[in-house]
Design a protein around this motif. Sequence first.
Motif, PDB file in Angstrom:
ATOM      1  N   TYR A 333       2.990   1.175  16.360  1.00  0.00           N
ATOM      2  CA  TYR A 333       2.845   0.513  17.657  1.00  0.00           C
ATOM      3  C   TYR A 333       2.867  -0.992  17.433  1.00  0.00           C
ATOM      4  O   TYR A 333       2.411  -1.497  16.414  1.00  0.00           O
ATOM      5  N   ALA A 334       3.408  -1.693  18.421  1.00  0.00           N
ATOM      6  CA  ALA A 334       3.390  -3.149  18.387  1.00  0.00           C
ATOM      7  C   ALA A 334       3.226  -3.664  19.809  1.00  0.00           C
ATOM      8  O   ALA A 334       3.802  -3.105  20.744  1.00  0.00           O
ATOM      9  N   PRO A 335       2.456  -4.731  20.005  1.00  0.00           N
ATOM     10  CA  PRO A 335       2.225  -5.259  21.352  1.00  0.00           C
ATOM     11  C   PRO A 335       3.372  -6.094  21.900  1.00  0.00           C
ATOM     12  O   PRO A 335       3.413  -6.372  23.085  1.00  0.00           O
ATOM     13  N   GLY A 336       4.299  -6.518  21.036  1.00  0.00           N
ATOM     14  CA  GLY A 336       5.398  -7.356  21.498  1.00  0.00           C
ATOM     15  C   GLY A 336       6.610  -7.227  20.603  1.00  0.00           C
ATOM     16  O   GLY A 336       6.576  -6.564  19.557  1.00  0.00           O
ATOM     17  N   ALA A 337       7.686  -7.900  21.006  1.00  0.00           N
ATOM     18  CA  ALA A 337       8.959  -7.770  20.287  1.00  0.00           C
ATOM     19  C   ALA A 337       8.873  -8.300  18.864  1.00  0.00           C
ATOM     20  O   ALA A 337       9.390  -7.682  17.926  1.00  0.00           O
ATOM     21  N   GLU A 338       8.248  -9.451  18.683  1.00  0.00           N
ATOM     22  CA  GLU A 338       8.166 -10.040  17.350  1.00  0.00           C
ATOM     23  C   GLU A 338       7.425  -9.118  16.391  1.00  0.00           C
ATOM     24  O   GLU A 338       7.846  -8.905  15.254  1.00  0.00           O
ATOM     25  N   GLU A 339       6.297  -8.584  16.850  1.00  0.00           N
ATOM     26  CA  GLU A 339       5.519  -7.686  16.003  1.00  0.00           C
ATOM     27  C   GLU A 339       6.259  -6.379  15.748  1.00  0.00           C
ATOM     28  O   GLU A 339       6.105  -5.768  14.682  1.00  0.00           O
ATOM     29  N   ALA A 340       7.067  -5.960  16.712  1.00  0.00           N
ATOM     30  CA  ALA A 340       7.773  -4.677  16.581  1.00  0.00           C
ATOM     31  C   ALA A 340       8.741  -4.672  15.406  1.00  0.00           C
ATOM     32  O   ALA A 340       8.882  -3.660  14.716  1.00  0.00           O
ATOM     33  N   VAL A 341       9.408  -5.784  15.175  1.00  0.00           N
ATOM     34  CA  VAL A 341      10.330  -5.864  14.044  1.00  0.00           C
ATOM     35  C   VAL A 341       9.575  -5.639  12.738  1.00  0.00           C
ATOM     36  O   VAL A 341      10.020  -4.883  11.863  1.00  0.00           O
ATOM     37  N   ALA A 342       8.422  -6.290  12.603  1.00  0.00           N
ATOM     38  CA  ALA A 342       7.626  -6.143  11.384  1.00  0.00           C
ATOM     39  C   ALA A 342       7.152  -4.706  11.200  1.00  0.00           C
ATOM     40  O   ALA A 342       7.170  -4.165  10.085  1.00  0.00           O
ATOM     41  N   VAL A 343       6.735  -4.061  12.308  1.00  0.00           N
ATOM     42  CA  VAL A 343       6.287  -2.671  12.234  1.00  0.00           C
ATOM     43  C   VAL A 343       7.433  -1.770  11.795  1.00  0.00           C
ATOM     44  O   VAL A 343       7.272  -0.912  10.912  1.00  0.00           O
ATOM     45  N   ALA A 344       8.597  -1.950  12.387  1.00  0.00           N
ATOM     46  CA  ALA A 344       9.753  -1.111  12.041  1.00  0.00           C
ATOM     47  C   ALA A 344      10.136  -1.285  10.576  1.00  0.00           C
ATOM     48  O   ALA A 344      10.447  -0.305   9.881  1.00  0.00           O
ATOM     49  N   GLU A 345      10.118  -2.512  10.094  1.00  0.00           N
ATOM     50  CA  GLU A 345      10.451  -2.767   8.689  1.00  0.00           C
ATOM     51  C   GLU A 345       9.466  -2.063   7.765  1.00  0.00           C
ATOM     52  O   GLU A 345       9.852  -1.462   6.760  1.00  0.00           O
ATOM     53  N   ARG A 346       8.183  -2.097   8.113  1.00  0.00           N
ATOM     54  CA  ARG A 346       7.174  -1.448   7.282  1.00  0.00           C
ATOM     55  C   ARG A 346       7.345   0.069   7.285  1.00  0.00           C
ATOM     56  O   ARG A 346       7.145   0.732   6.268  1.00  0.00           O
ATOM     57  N   LEU A 347       7.675   0.621   8.437  1.00  0.00           N
ATOM     58  CA  LEU A 347       7.852   2.072   8.529  1.00  0.00           C
ATOM     59  C   LEU A 347       8.973   2.552   7.623  1.00  0.00           C
ATOM     60  O   LEU A 347       8.891   3.650   7.058  1.00  0.00           O
ATOM     61  N   LEU A 348      10.000   1.740   7.482  1.00  0.00           N
ATOM     62  CA  LEU A 348      11.122   2.149   6.640  1.00  0.00           C
ATOM     63  C   LEU A 348      10.822   1.925   5.156  1.00  0.00           C
ATOM     64  O   LEU A 348      11.336   2.655   4.307  1.00  0.00           O
ATOM     65  N   ILE A 349       9.978   0.958   4.866  1.00  0.00           N
ATOM     66  CA  ILE A 349       9.612   0.698   3.471  1.00  0.00           C
ATOM     67  C   ILE A 349       8.561   1.704   3.000  1.00  0.00           C
ATOM     68  O   ILE A 349       8.590   2.191   1.873  1.00  0.00           O
ATOM     69  N   HIS A 350       7.616   2.011   3.893  1.00  0.00           N
ATOM     70  CA  HIS A 350       6.529   2.943   3.562  1.00  0.00           C
ATOM     71  C   HIS A 350       6.580   4.119   4.527  1.00  0.00           C
ATOM     72  O   HIS A 350       5.816   4.184   5.489  1.00  0.00           O
ATOM     73  N   PRO A 351       7.474   5.067   4.317  1.00  0.00           N
ATOM     74  CA  PRO A 351       7.677   6.176   5.256  1.00  0.00           C
ATOM     75  C   PRO A 351       6.597   7.245   5.154  1.00  0.00           C
ATOM     76  O   PRO A 351       6.849   8.376   4.754  1.00  0.00           O
ATOM     77  N   VAL A 352       5.357   6.851   5.518  1.00  0.00           N
ATOM     78  CA  VAL A 352       4.266   7.826   5.516  1.00  0.00           C
ATOM     79  C   VAL A 352       4.055   8.327   6.932  1.00  0.00           C
ATOM     80  O   VAL A 352       4.570   7.782   7.887  1.00  0.00           O
ATOM     81  N   SER A 353       3.251   9.370   7.059  1.00  0.00           N
ATOM     82  CA  SER A 353       3.053   9.990   8.362  1.00  0.00           C
ATOM     83  C   SER A 353       1.783   9.486   9.003  1.00  0.00           C
ATOM     84  O   SER A 353       1.002   8.874   8.367  1.00  0.00           O
ATOM     85  N   LEU A 354       1.436   9.844  10.147  1.00  0.00           N
ATOM     86  CA  LEU A 354       0.536   9.288  11.130  1.00  0.00           C
ATOM     87  C   LEU A 354      -0.633   8.431  10.670  1.00  0.00           C
ATOM     88  O   LEU A 354      -1.549   8.234  11.381  1.00  0.00           O
ATOM     89  N   ASP A 355      -0.652   7.935   9.466  1.00  0.00           N
ATOM     90  CA  ASP A 355      -1.628   6.941   9.082  1.00  0.00           C
ATOM     91  C   ASP A 355      -0.962   5.606   9.186  1.00  0.00           C
ATOM     92  O   ASP A 355      -1.246   4.739   8.391  1.00  0.00           O
ATOM     93  N   ASN A 356      -0.040   5.457   9.985  1.00  0.00           N
ATOM     94  CA  ASN A 356       1.002   4.467   9.811  1.00  0.00           C
ATOM     95  C   ASN A 356       0.644   3.052  10.196  1.00  0.00           C
ATOM     96  O   ASN A 356      -0.312   2.510   9.694  1.00  0.00           O
TER      97      ASN A 356
END
Length: 362
Positions: A333-356
């Motif tokens: 989850y991210a509150p805005g567009a800028e934060e969303a990019v960082a979240v997406a990048e982390r999800l792809l680097i650390h592809p873990v499940s719902l502790d995300n």
Amino acid sequence: MSHREAGERLLQDAEILAEKITEMQYRLQPDLIERFGPIGKIRTKQDSQYSLSYLAESVLVKSPGLFTHYISWLKVLLAGYQVSAEDLEVNLQLIKEALNEEIEQPHREFLLEYLEMGIDVIQQMDTQASFIHASMPYGLEAKTYLQHLLDNKRREAFEIVESELDDGATIRDMYRYIFQPVQYEIGRLWQGGQISVGQEHFCTAATQSFISRLYSRWLIGPNKGKKLVAACVGSEQHEIGLRMLTDVFEMEGWDTYYLGANVPNGSIVEAIKRHESDVIAISVTMTYHLHLAKELIERIRNHAETAHVKVMVGGYPFNIDKELWRTVGADGYAPGAEEAVAVAERLLIHPVSLDNVSMASE
């Protein structure tokens, strides 16, 4: 019996209960016809159904704050239509009476617990500060931009943006510090009855057109090979935030596929497959659409060709309850567009499940 079952039961019965509650309120307050005319009865039913839907979704996801926040918001909105806090409390008390009569235990217990919290906040003072202030970056420019839009001066509003860009500001600065806070402020002004829905639509449409005019300034960056699909759930019409989010991803070198609103779940899954997406961004503005987000995420998870895709959510209810993204089954989850990019990048680097990943407190 669970909170989820109680919420689902109320969602099913919301329209019928709203009709009953409206009839009860007009018998109890016959002066409402004189005050608001026949259209008032229609709106009372609509408002009652909205309140029941918000209550149902809040119970369904075990988040009472979603309902209490809505009641605080609704009280301010209705005051602009000369509907008093006392009128609202009568309505909620009648909802309580209807639930006692129509909903069996233990569903009723869960619903009444959250409803009482909503009734309690009616008497609390509500102060909604402006989303634009001089101390924020480009605060004065954002204030002037908004005033130009409210004065129907589109050209002058866009000239502010062009001037800042010519002076060295980035387009992302304009998105983050002018377009986004101005949209929030427009919503606040409409809620308080300070502008009409027509003005709100005009200002939003103007900003959307300005965003389109800026594309030629930045659609030149290298592509990183990462792919994003972005969609709103259900019949959501609040698309501009998601549009800005996909633009920021494009600026970061992502290949994006923006679906917008009113797209069936099957078509969204098909788009993820066809686009070979790495991440899907799902936007929810209306709390009573949360169950639709959960259903969409479950469908994505249950399809063999899309189960691997990382799911990111955002929007109004997730900003109220910072842990809600976990409840609907998202990866981040991210509150805005800028934060969303960082979240997406982390999800792809650390592809873990719902502790995300959440950027809520960062």
